[in-house]
Design a protein around this motif. Structure first.
Motif, PDB file in Angstrom:
ATOM      1  N   ALA A  72       0.844  -1.323   0.083  1.00  0.00           N
ATOM      2  CA  ALA A  72      -0.010  -0.003   0.020  1.00  0.00           C
ATOM      3  C   ALA A  72       1.071   1.497   0.075  1.00  0.00           C
ATOM      4  CB  ALA A  72      -1.059   0.122   1.075  1.00  0.00           C
ATOM      5  N   GLY A  73       2.046   1.089   0.183  1.00  0.00           N
ATOM      6  CA  GLY A  73       3.126   2.296  -0.093  1.00  0.00           C
ATOM      7  C   GLY A  73       3.242   3.051   1.314  1.00  0.00           C
ATOM      8  N   TYR A  74       3.119   2.371   2.351  1.00  0.00           N
ATOM      9  CA  TYR A  74       3.388   2.994   3.610  1.00  0.00           C
ATOM     10  C   TYR A  74       5.063   3.022   4.125  1.00  0.00           C
ATOM     11  CZ  TYR A  74      -1.358   3.494   4.938  1.00  0.00           C
ATOM     12  OH  TYR A  74      -2.635   4.001   4.838  1.00  0.00           O
ATOM     13  N   VAL A  75       5.536   3.882   4.858  1.00  0.00           N
ATOM     14  CA  VAL A  75       6.688   4.221   5.062  1.00  0.00           C
ATOM     15  C   VAL A  75       6.745   4.239   6.552  1.00  0.00           C
ATOM     16  CG1 VAL A  75       8.645   5.670   4.936  1.00  0.00           C
ATOM     17  CG2 VAL A  75       7.198   5.380   2.902  1.00  0.00           C
ATOM     18  N   SER A  76       7.546   3.297   7.224  1.00  0.00           N
ATOM     19  CA  SER A  76       7.893   3.426   8.513  1.00  0.00           C
ATOM     20  C   SER A  76       8.476   4.512   9.406  1.00  0.00           C
ATOM     21  CB  SER A  76       8.372   1.904   9.098  1.00  0.00           C
ATOM     22  OG  SER A  76       9.401   1.784   8.634  1.00  0.00           O
ATOM     23  N   ILE A  77       8.133   4.972  10.405  1.00  0.00           N
ATOM     24  CA  ILE A  77       8.764   6.265  10.789  1.00  0.00           C
ATOM     25  C   ILE A  77       9.275   5.826  12.370  1.00  0.00           C
ATOM     26  CG2 ILE A  77       7.428   7.818   9.710  1.00  0.00           C
ATOM     27  CD1 ILE A  77       6.152   8.617  12.134  1.00  0.00           C
ATOM     28  N   THR A  78      10.024   6.721  13.087  1.00  0.00           N
ATOM     29  CA  THR A  78      10.476   6.729  14.287  1.00  0.00           C
ATOM     30  C   THR A  78       9.894   7.164  15.323  1.00  0.00           C
ATOM     31  OG1 THR A  78      12.245   8.407  14.128  1.00  0.00           O
ATOM     32  CG2 THR A  78      13.169   6.304  13.314  1.00  0.00           C
ATOM     33  N   ALA A  79      10.004   7.088  16.783  1.00  0.00           N
ATOM     34  CA  ALA A  79       9.542   7.813  17.345  1.00  0.00           C
ATOM     35  C   ALA A  79       9.616   9.049  17.467  1.00  0.00           C
ATOM     36  CB  ALA A  79       9.584   7.133  19.094  1.00  0.00           C
TER      37      ALA A  79
END
Length: 210
Positions: A72-79
């Motif tokens: 779906a094109g999601y990009v994980s990010i940091t806290a």
């Protein structure tokens, strides 16, 4: 409510309907939301009784969810990225996702790490100090947490210290969780005051961060 409806549809076999409902909501709020997913235990055996607990999911389930997020094109990010966004000092990717795990469980680290690597995601592990420093079975110790953090896929954040432990709540000896319950002071034969409870909870939180 949207999540509950989508889950009900999914559990009743209407995966397409669940996806449609969530996609519609996300499209309508694309510029205003940060989706956050939370996991606890990641269980490798499909027939493990531990999967009866709602806090546990199978490796296959986690794999299918991470694959769907990737497709779906999601990009994980940091806290830290999330904090900066909440403070209004930084932007997020177009389709951000914050992938989190609780409790510093070894089954989460061991079983999720290869999947994070496979799909190019990073995650945040919220570690309770009582579990880590106590070298409890099934939980990562400091050395293990440091090793996972060093691979670049994991970020370790504070999840309190004694929050999962129990305290005496009354003179009869009844027990309750450390954070939400006021303690019985056996030495002084009285209940903890509101101010004492607030100080204890605050100290637990700040101490875990330190």
């Amino acid at each position: 409510m949207t999540l509950r409806k989508a889950d009900a549809l999914y559990q009743n076999g209407d995966q397409a309907g669940a996806k449609k409902l969530l996609v519609k909501w996300l499209d309508a709020h694309e510029e205003k939301t940060l989706p956050i997913v939370l996991y606890h235990g990641i269980i490798p055996q499909a027939n493990d009784p531990a999967l009866a607990l709602p806090t546990n999911v199978s490796v296959a389930t986690l794999e299918s969810q991470l694959r769907a997020l990737k497709e779906a094109g999601y990009v994980s990010i940091t806290a830290q990225q999330a904090v900066d966004w909440f403070k209004g000092v930084a932007d997020l990717p177009k389709k951000p996702i914050l992938i989190t795990f609780d409790d510093a469980r070894l089954d989460s680290l061991e079983n999720a790490d290869p999947l994070l690597e496979q799909y190019g995601f990073n995650a945040v592990m919220f570690a309770p100090i009582h579990n880590v420093a106590g070298n409890l079975p099934g939980f990562a110790n400091w050395k293990e947490l440091a090793a996972y953090q060093a691979n670049g896929r994991w970020e370790v954040q504070a999840h309190g210290d004694k929050g999962h432990t129990y305290v005496q709540m009354d003179q009869a000896g009844r027990k309750g969780l450390f954070l939400p319950n006021r303690m019985w002071n056996e030495a002084e034969k009285r209940m903890e005051t509101q101010a004492e409870w607030e100080d204890r909870v605050r100290a637990d939180h700040l101490g875990s961060k330190e």
